[in-house]
Scaffold this active site. Structure first.
Site, PDB file in Angstrom:
ATOM      1  N   ASP A  51      -1.967  -8.073   5.867  1.00  0.00           N
ATOM      2  CA  ASP A  51      -2.441  -7.702   4.528  1.00  0.00           C
ATOM      3  C   ASP A  51      -1.688  -6.460   4.046  1.00  0.00           C
ATOM      4  OD1 ASP A  51      -3.924  -7.157   2.240  1.00  0.00           O
ATOM      5  OD2 ASP A  51      -5.807  -7.751   3.158  1.00  0.00           O
ATOM      6  N   ASP A  52      -0.932  -6.599   2.962  1.00  0.00           N
ATOM      7  CA  ASP A  52      -0.190  -5.482   2.364  1.00  0.00           C
ATOM      8  C   ASP A  52       0.906  -4.949   3.289  1.00  0.00           C
ATOM      9  OD1 ASP A  52      -1.997  -5.819   0.346  1.00  0.00           O
ATOM     10  OD2 ASP A  52      -3.015  -3.899   0.600  1.00  0.00           O
ATOM     11  N   CYS A  89      -3.311 -10.032  -3.236  1.00  0.00           N
ATOM     12  CA  CYS A  89      -3.811 -10.815  -2.104  1.00  0.00           C
ATOM     13  C   CYS A  89      -4.400 -12.186  -2.442  1.00  0.00           C
ATOM     14  CB  CYS A  89      -4.812 -10.008  -1.301  1.00  0.00           C
ATOM     15  SG  CYS A  89      -6.112  -9.228  -2.272  1.00  0.00           S
ATOM     16  N   ARG A  93      -3.106 -16.013  -1.207  1.00  0.00           N
ATOM     17  CA  ARG A  93      -3.908 -16.806  -0.273  1.00  0.00           C
ATOM     18  C   ARG A  93      -4.207 -18.186  -0.859  1.00  0.00           C
ATOM     19  NH1 ARG A  93      -6.236 -12.673   3.376  1.00  0.00           N
ATOM     20  NH2 ARG A  93      -5.070 -10.829   2.746  1.00  0.00           N
ATOM     21  N   LYS A 151     -10.024 -11.977   6.596  1.00  0.00           N
ATOM     22  CA  LYS A 151     -10.312 -11.764   5.175  1.00  0.00           C
ATOM     23  C   LYS A 151     -10.098 -13.059   4.385  1.00  0.00           C
ATOM     24  CE  LYS A 151      -8.194  -9.351   1.260  1.00  0.00           C
ATOM     25  NZ  LYS A 151      -7.309  -8.246   0.857  1.00  0.00           N
ATOM     26  N   HIS A 153     -11.506 -13.655   0.521  1.00  0.00           N
ATOM     27  CA  HIS A 153     -11.272 -13.168  -0.847  1.00  0.00           C
ATOM     28  C   HIS A 153     -10.941 -14.290  -1.832  1.00  0.00           C
ATOM     29  CE1 HIS A 153      -9.538  -9.774  -3.583  1.00  0.00           C
ATOM     30  NE2 HIS A 153     -10.821 -10.007  -3.814  1.00  0.00           N
ATOM     31  N   HIS A 242      -4.285  -3.111   5.004  1.00  0.00           N
ATOM     32  CA  HIS A 242      -4.965  -2.868   3.726  1.00  0.00           C
ATOM     33  C   HIS A 242      -5.748  -1.556   3.792  1.00  0.00           C
ATOM     34  CE1 HIS A 242      -7.811  -3.505   0.380  1.00  0.00           C
ATOM     35  NE2 HIS A 242      -6.985  -4.432  -0.063  1.00  0.00           N
ATOM     36  N   ASP A 347       0.651 -11.153   2.839  1.00  0.00           N
ATOM     37  CA  ASP A 347       0.183 -11.688   1.554  1.00  0.00           C
ATOM     38  C   ASP A 347       0.901 -11.081   0.362  1.00  0.00           C
ATOM     39  OD1 ASP A 347      -0.984  -9.187   1.758  1.00  0.00           O
ATOM     40  OD2 ASP A 347      -2.960  -9.822   1.073  1.00  0.00           O
ATOM     41  N   ASN A 348       1.492  -9.904   0.516  1.00  0.00           N
ATOM     42  CA  ASN A 348       2.263  -9.255  -0.557  1.00  0.00           C
ATOM     43  C   ASN A 348       2.919  -8.019   0.026  1.00  0.00           C
ATOM     44  OD1 ASN A 348      -0.995  -8.738  -1.504  1.00  0.00           O
ATOM     45  ND2 ASN A 348       0.192  -6.947  -0.902  1.00  0.00           N
ATOM     46  N   LYS A 404       3.381  -3.633  -4.119  1.00  0.00           N
ATOM     47  CA  LYS A 404       2.249  -4.487  -4.477  1.00  0.00           C
ATOM     48  C   LYS A 404       1.874  -4.354  -5.960  1.00  0.00           C
ATOM     49  CE  LYS A 404      -2.617  -5.334  -3.202  1.00  0.00           C
ATOM     50  NZ  LYS A 404      -3.725  -4.918  -2.310  1.00  0.00           N
TER      51      LYS A 404
END
Length: 605
Positions: A51-52, A89, A93, A151, A153, A242, A347-348, A404
């Site tokens: 994540d991130d 994110c 996803r 996660k 989301h 994250h 994710d990014n 991001k």
């Protein structure tokens, strides 16, 4: 005599009956054996999502952070250096799990940033639509066990949670983020950290740390069905790295002092390593982001604090890598490793919204109201709130520009490593362009599962638009997308269109200027040389192609005056205080003229 005749007839009937039954029994045995063989030949698939995580945050892509597990996967598999995803994110996803553009899948943005005018449209809800089928649903229908720990989301309603979208066993955090040490929200957006297990609210254990816990649950899920011979699909979307950026002390200590030279030096060092590794070409130059502060002007105390912030970030990455290694070791012990395919990505790009000075009176008061501290000594540990700012985020994505939320390469180009003994794939690096929607059809190809038709489970569904990456993985082709094919993307006015080796992009303020530009992102991944004036025909054709993308994917224009952060703040107030906030605003509007009149009279007197 009659008895003898009956006996003979009975024996004859028995023999004839046996001749009839035996082929059926043999056929059944053959079918069962075939099913077991098919099950054994189908690989397990593990999809790991950071994540991130920035482009150069892992060792195979140029990082100083120790990531031996990820490095081992890179050595055994194929690393994509030109893979792209969404700039935040939930949209990424949605594409990863469905193979369909995020706007059509119902997730044009995270739900927390959608304006009311946008949410008036059915496909702008910020949750996964019923018009798409997840890769987990398709694999489960094909006989796979499907597990998720991490996660989500993509919706917290009962019919939107992963247990209702094809996952057999789940433990999931439904929000955009949460604390990594406790069951508590990380922003005042939420009253609580919304964790669910198989669709029911879930209480975290007292010894919780996110990366360790998620691998514990993944191993538990796999182990629960290991003996039945069915393959499994395990989706592990980590909370690392994250916000809040947190890690166990032993991992943080390994990086204390490593970042004392600052973000400019780190950005340069990572670029050089990426060139040496072949991740980017020697022609890869870099821009200096306007959001990067002057390290030399910081006080020694501020430099020490900034270095510690990045040390926690690095420690969180290594802690994630260590726990991925625990999963790999478990699969080896269980004899499953040689039949498992691993996909690792992010994710990014890196998150850059950390304040320039978290210890300022305003920032420390804000985190203090949430029950966090920002003290140097315990930074990253339980009870602390840590993040990196845009300055170190630019180093995290080196040598790329932006991060991001933006459509610059730093926001949407991330690592992608695919490895596994069952593939017999190419090893090393590929510069083939790949997009987030390609992950689902690639996984289905690995599993031997066909793409869904226009209807699934009695309802119409959208066709998968992503491409199977297998020809590149197997060395049969050096690219998946033909030169004439385009891929578009949009997030709150930040937009991009890819075609061949080229990309047109617009990044909005505050970090961007709202102007479209053209780059060759193969020779110039750092986006330093705008080619729009040199190649006006290509530029205009790609601008036209983006308009086609917008129309076909039902991209809505932004409401006048839209701002991501203002909308986030507004939505948070509305979510927490509801009608009361409307009453407060109306009261302020009514009382404001009286206040102005009072001040004017007081001033005159």
């Amino acid at each position: 005599m009659s008895f003898s005749l009956l006996s003979q007839r009975g024996l004859l009937a028995l023999i004839l009956g046996s001749l009839t039954v035996l082929p059926s029994l043999a056929q059944a045995a053959e079918t069962l054996a075939g099913a077991e063989l098919a099950s054994a030949s189908r690989p397990n698939i593990v999809l790991i999502l950071a994540d991130d995580l920035g482009y150069s945050d892992t060792a195979p892509y140029g990082s100083e952070v120790k990531t031996p597990t990820i490095s081992a996967l890179a050595e055994q598999g194929l690393s994509f250096t030109n893979y792209h995803t969404a700039a935040n994110c939930a949209p990424s996803r949605a594409m990863l799990l469905t193979g369909i553009d995020n706007h059509l899948a119902g997730v044009p943005n995270i739900i927390e940033m959608l304006a009311p005018e946008q949410r008036a449209h059915a496909h702008y809800q910020g949750v996964l639509g019923d018009n798409v089928v997840t890769v987990a649903t398709l694999l489960e229908s094909a006989g796979y066990h499907t597990y998720m720990a991490g996660k989500w989301h993509l919706g917290s309603a009962s019919n939107k949670l992963p247990i209702s979208r094809g996952f057999e066993q789940t433990v999931t955090m439904a929000d955009s983020g949460a604390d990594n040490w406790d069951q508590r929200p990380y922003l005042p957006l939420y009253d609580q950290a919304n964790w669910f297990a198989n669709g029911e609210r879930f209480q975290l254990p007292e010894d919780f740390y996110s990366s360790r816990f998620l691998i514990d649950k993944t191993i538990e899920f796999i182990d629960s069905n290991l003996q039945d011979g069915q393959p499994f699909f395990a989706y592990v979307p980590f909370m690392a790295v994250h916000v809040p950026v947190q890690a166990p002390r032993e991992y943080i200590e390994r990086y204390e002092g490593v970042y004392d030279k600052g973000w400019d030096v780190l950005r340069d060092e990572r670029r050089e390593r990426a060139i040496e590794l072949g991740v980017v070409p020697p022609t890869a130059n870099m821009v200096s982001m306007t959001t990067t502060k002057n390290w030399a002007l910081l006080s020694d105390e501020r430099k020490r604090y900034e270095s510690k912030r990045m040390a926690v970030y690095a420690g969180m990455i290594e802690a994630m890598d260590f726990n991925i290694g625990r999963l790999v070791d478990y699969l080896k012990i269980q004899g499953q490793y040689d039949n498992t395919i691993f996909i690792f990505t992010s994710d990014n790009g890196s998150e850059a919204s950390g304040p320039d000075n978290p210890t300022s009176l305003v920032n420390s008061a804000g985190t203090g109201n949430m029950g966090y501290h920002v003290n140097y000594e315990g930074l990253g540990e339980k009870g602390s709130y840590n993040s990196i700012s845009a300055s170190f985020a630019s180093a995290s994505v080196s040598p790329l520009a932006f991060y991001k939320f933006y459509a610059g390469e730093g926001g949407i180009r991330v690592p992608l490593i695919i490895a596994g003994m069952p593939l017999q794939l190419q090893q090393g690096l590929t510069r083939a362009f790949a997009w987030a929607t390609d992950i689902t059809p690639t996984i289905l190809s690995f599993a031997g599962v066909e793409l869904p038709g226009p209807r699934y489970a009695g309802r119409p569904v959208l066709p998968i638009t992503g491409k199977d990456l297998s020809p590149v993985l197997m060395g049969e082709s050096d690219r998946i997308y033909a030169d004439h094919e385009t891929v578009g993307y949009e997030l709150t006015g930040h937009a991009v269109l890819f075609q061949g080796d080229y990309k047109i992009v617009v990044n909005q303020p505050p970090a961007g200027d709202g102007q479209w530009r053209l780059y060759n992102i193969v020779t110039d991944p750092g986006e330093t040389d705008d080619l729009s004036a040199q190649q006006p025909q290509r530029f205009q054709e790609m601008l036209s192609g983006y308009e086609t993308y917008k129309r076909e994917n039902r991209v809505l224009s932004l409401p006048p005056g839209y701002s991501q952060m203002r909308q986030l703040f507004s939505n948070a107030l509305q979510e927490r205080y509801g009608a009361n906030i409307t009453v407060m605003i109306l009261a302020l509007i009514v009382l404001l003229p009286f206040f102005i009149f009072y001040r004017a009279r007081k001033h005159r007197s």
